[in-house]
Enzyme design. Structure first.
Site, PDB file in Angstrom:
ATOM      1  N   ASN A 115      32.015   1.751 105.822  1.00 15.02           N
ATOM      2  CA  ASN A 115      32.194   1.380 107.248  1.00 15.02           C
ATOM      3  C   ASN A 115      33.643   1.078 107.579  1.00 15.02           C
ATOM      4  O   ASN A 115      34.361   0.317 106.890  1.00 15.02           O
ATOM      5  CB  ASN A 115      31.607  -0.066 107.045  1.00 15.02           C
ATOM      6  CG  ASN A 115      31.504  -0.983 108.380  1.00 15.02           C
ATOM      7  OD1 ASN A 115      32.339  -0.294 109.381  1.00 15.02           O
ATOM      8  ND2 ASN A 115      30.987  -2.116 108.802  1.00 15.02           N
ATOM      9  N   CYS A 128      33.423  -3.832 114.986  1.00 15.27           N
ATOM     10  CA  CYS A 128      32.653  -2.832 114.852  1.00 15.27           C
ATOM     11  C   CYS A 128      32.104  -2.131 116.264  1.00 15.27           C
ATOM     12  O   CYS A 128      32.002  -1.177 116.197  1.00 15.27           O
ATOM     13  CB  CYS A 128      31.599  -3.037 113.819  1.00 15.27           C
ATOM     14  SG  CYS A 128      32.062  -3.563 112.180  1.00 15.27           S
ATOM     15  N   HIS A 142      27.004   2.913 114.575  1.00 10.21           N
ATOM     16  CA  HIS A 142      27.727   2.380 113.715  1.00 10.21           C
ATOM     17  C   HIS A 142      27.252   2.456 112.266  1.00 10.21           C
ATOM     18  O   HIS A 142      26.209   2.623 112.185  1.00 10.21           O
ATOM     19  CB  HIS A 142      28.020   0.866 114.073  1.00 10.21           C
ATOM     20  CG  HIS A 142      29.031   0.117 113.285  1.00 10.21           C
ATOM     21  ND1 HIS A 142      30.241   0.653 113.124  1.00 10.21           N
ATOM     22  CD2 HIS A 142      29.018  -0.907 112.480  1.00 10.21           C
ATOM     23  CE1 HIS A 142      31.076  -0.190 112.222  1.00 10.21           C
ATOM     24  NE2 HIS A 142      30.095  -1.090 111.737  1.00 10.21           N
TER      25      HIS A 142
END
Ligand code: UT7
Length: 361
Positions: free
Chosen positions: A318, A117, A288
């Site tokens: 995500n 990520c 993020h």
């Protein structure tokens, strides 16, 4: 008089969003979950999945073409490719050269980085180093992830999710799918790309990447990782690992959550200070997108108003390496990232890797 330093300036950005949109109710047909739980705990409402056969390199190349068009740069002008993904098309090679080939350009350096990520944030730092050291002039940075490839669902489950089979699923399958519900409701597929060029500073306000602060700490490895399939195993992967679910990521969501809400704001603040700025100077924070509640807490910790933060997890879930460029593109479309804006790109993910990159548009 010493010459003005080269700055790594953003020329353009683009994204690739897969066709198949899946809402929370579709997921509730294949596991013990519901729309209310997913929205309340994570903020996710929909996510997009690729059709089987489409990989990260396909999505990455699509995003790259969109970014090149936005930048007004021909693919041949790219002299270095950096690709961030945790879901490469193959164990090896990585996606960098696959994207180069899809762009129809000749051989050039292609580097794959895998910081999950935080991959795109690390990519920004690498691109800046390549440009400022004179190794490259015009660089393509891609973040692409196809999470649907990691989701351990059967073909039947996929058909039910996609509305091609009415179900219901048997108890065993529902139980298996529910075992991974804390993960599978959060993720989606996508790609984003940016094109950068080294430009000599003009003496006015400095443009481009101004600084970065990226960190990694293996002590937190076990809160988010894939236990099975790897070089400590012999063989690399076997049926027993797959049947026991060891090839699916393990995530201690609460621990990741706590680290994210403290470290993302802290590193953003530290980076601003290192570069002589305060929070009031920041025009946009692109974080993020792992959980809307994480980002709301980080925003509160930094006391930033809504106009200076943007979230897209509601729509995309995500998307790991693709998250920062997708969020940036949507923020730009919403008028939150104008030329001259000071933008921080902040992320945290498996490894543990985390950090922030500061850019003047
Ligand atoms: O970029 C990757 C990094 N990952 C992250 O940043 C993840 C960060 N963490 C999170 O996003 C949250 O911790 C989750 C969304 C993963 C979980 O939310 P939570 O509020 O921390 O829930 P929890 O894990 O404490 O679980 C609460 C309950 C449990 O049931 P019991 O034990 O109280 O009966 C879970 O089994 O919620 C249950 N649960 C679900 N229920 C319905 C877990 N997932 C689901 C689900 N649907 N999808």
């Amino acid at each position: 008089m010493s010459p003005s330093p080269t700055r790594t300036v953003l020329l353009g950005a683009g994204t690739a969003i897969p066709q198949v949109e899946v809402d929370n109710n579709a997921l509730a047909r294949v596991m013990d979950t519901n729309d209310e739980w997913i929205r309340e705990r994570s903020g996710v409402v929909t996510r997009f999945f690729v059709e089987p056969g489409t990989g990260s390199a396909d999505l990455g190349a699509q995003a790259a073409l969109a970014a090149l068009e936005d930048a007004g740069v021909e693919p041949e002008e790219i002299d270095y490719i950096v690709c961030a993904t945790m879901t490469p098309d193959h164990y090896f090679p990585g996606c960098g050269t696959l994207i180069q080939e899809r762009l129809g350009i000749g051989a050039r350096p292609a580097l794959d980085i895998r910081q999950q990520c935080a991959g795109f944030a690390y990519g920004l730092q690498v691109v800046d180093a390549l440009v400022r050291s004179g190794v490259a002039k015009t660089v393509l940075l891609v973040g692409a992830d196809v999470h649907s490839s990691l989701i351990p669902w059967s073909e039947r489950t996929w058909r039910v999710v996609l509305g091609k089979d009415e179900g219901p699923l048997g108890d065993d399958e529902l139980e298996w799918n529910s075992r991974f519900r804390h993960l599978t409701v959060l993720f989606g597929d996508g790609a984003g790309a940016m094109v950068f060029r080294g430009e000599i500073g003009s003496g006015g306000a400095q443009l481009g990447i101004l600084g970065s602060r990226l960190l990694g700490d293996g002590a937190h490895r076990e809160i988010l990782y894939v236990p099975g399939a790897g070089s400590t195993k012999r063989p690399w992967v076997d049926l027993a690992m797959i049947e026991s679910g060891e090839t699916v990521p393990v995530m201690d969501g609460r621990k990741v959550f706590k680290l994210a809400v403290t470290r993302m704001p802290r590193v953003t603040k530290e980076l601003l200070e290192e570069n002589g700025f305060g929070l009031d100077d920041l025009d946009l924070l692109v974080m993020h997108q792992a959980n809307l509640r994480i980002n709301e807490a980080a925003q509160r910790a930094l006391k930033l108003p809504d106009e200076r933060v943007h979230n897209v997890i509601q729509k995309y879930g995500n998307t790991t390496s693709a998250t920062l460029p997708i969020c940036f593109e949507e923020a730009r479309a919403a008028g939150k990232a104008e030329p001259g804006s000071l933008v921080a790109f902040t992320a945290l993910g498996a490894g543990l890797h985390w950090g922030s990159v500061l850019m003047r548009l």
